[in-house]
Scaffold this motif. Structure first.
Motif: not given
Length: 327
Positions: A258-282
């Protein structure tokens, strides 16, 4: 078999309605009878009733009150009202309550049977329509969430679609989580077994995460499951994801990374957190599996030992829980 309940305060009429129809021959079951509306409530609780045939004028609780109670509490129960009087006011109330039909007494058994069968067909059509609508909304919801984590949702679209698609996330402070099924690509498992295992992992994840956070989870491609959680503490999220990892291993006899990204202060910035989470897992799965990993900028550095770092962090957390290490 469809369950029928007859409610009638006149004992002779009740006996006639109960015995004149060969219920089994028509795929029906007389699940119960009652002499007034109040007595019928226990029958409704005891069995799933598909169709209630009820008189209107009864003591304690009349047919109109009973129909109202059924509408409010039993979504897939149809009501047929019987009355000895052709009163417009009754018919009008019945219409408002969504009663299937309104029959005048004395009612012939053939007419009653035909009406019951019509009510059942209408119920089945309602179920099929709602199932199709639910499946359609689920697909739309999943497509919308994919667009969200890929940064393709505008503010306007977010505001317009979130309620319709039942996405209860707040506008601020969310983190993306990516869960990878470690055994998904195991050739010993059949495709169906892999998908069932993935479904089980998603259920466990959603159940545990939703106990602590507002969250949404949906299946990603292949071995991945994606989640977005509204979080107030990174440490609480880590511990919750650790529970997901442990429960998956205990209940399903498989493991997840399981990977999780950094906090997104705005829900529309969640793409950055998602890329980080996916990157962590991979990246982490190249070294080891069965762990929870918080994204770190250094993860892309080939000299950085991800496996050692994560295990060290987990050991420190476990030590703090046991009081062996100072926070």
């Amino acid at each position: 078999m469809y369950n029928i309940l007859i409610v009638e305060d006149d004992a002779i009429i009740l006996k006639g309605l109960s015995q004149k129809i060969d219920w089994t021959a028509h795929g029906l079951k007389l699940a119960g009878t009652a002499s007034d509306g109040e007595m019928s409530l226990s029958e409704l609780k005891k069995n799933h009733i598909d169709v209630v045939v009820t008189d209107i004028n009864m003591p304690f609780m009349d047919g109109i009150e009973l129909a109202k109670h059924i509408k409010e509490n039993y979504k897939y129960t149809s009501v047929i009202l019987l009355s000895g009087y052709e009163e417009f006011e009754y018919a009008k109330q019945a219409l408002k309550l969504g009663v299937y039909d309104y029959l005048l007494k004395p009612v012939e058994s053939g007419e009653l049977l035909k009406t019951i069968e019509g009510a059942i067909k209408t119920l089945e059509a309602k179920k099929a329509t709602e199932k199709h609508l639910y499946e359609s909304i689920s697909i739309l919801r999943q497509q919308f969430l994919i667009s969200l984590v890929n940064g393709k949702v505008s503010r306007r679209k977010w505001e317009e679609q979130r309620e319709f698609l039942k996405i209860n996330l707040p506008d601020v402070n969310c983190m993306a989580v990516v869960i990878s099924s470690d055994d998904y690509d195991n050739t010993e498992y059949k495709i169906m077994e892999n998908e069932l295992m993935k479904f089980g992992i998603m259920n466990i994840s959603e159940e545990i995460l939703s106990d602590s956070f507002t969250c949404v989870c949906w299946p990603g491609e292949g071995k991945y499951i994606n989640c977005i959680a509204a979080v107030s503490s990174k440490d609480v999220l880590f511990d919750t994801l650790e529970d997901v990892r442990q429960k998956t291993e205990q209940l399903l006899r498989t493991t997840v990374t399981i990977g999780f990204g950094k906090l997104a202060a705005d829900i529309l910035q969640i793409d950055a957190s998602y890329k980080e989470a996916r990157n962590a897992v991979d990246n982490y799965s190249l070294f080891d599996k069965n762990a929870v990993l918080e994204y770190n900028d250094r993860i892309d550095n080939s000299d950085y030992n991800i496996s050692d770092s994560v295990h060290l962090e987990q050991k420190l957390r476990e030590g703090m829980k046991l009081g062996l290490v100072d926070e």
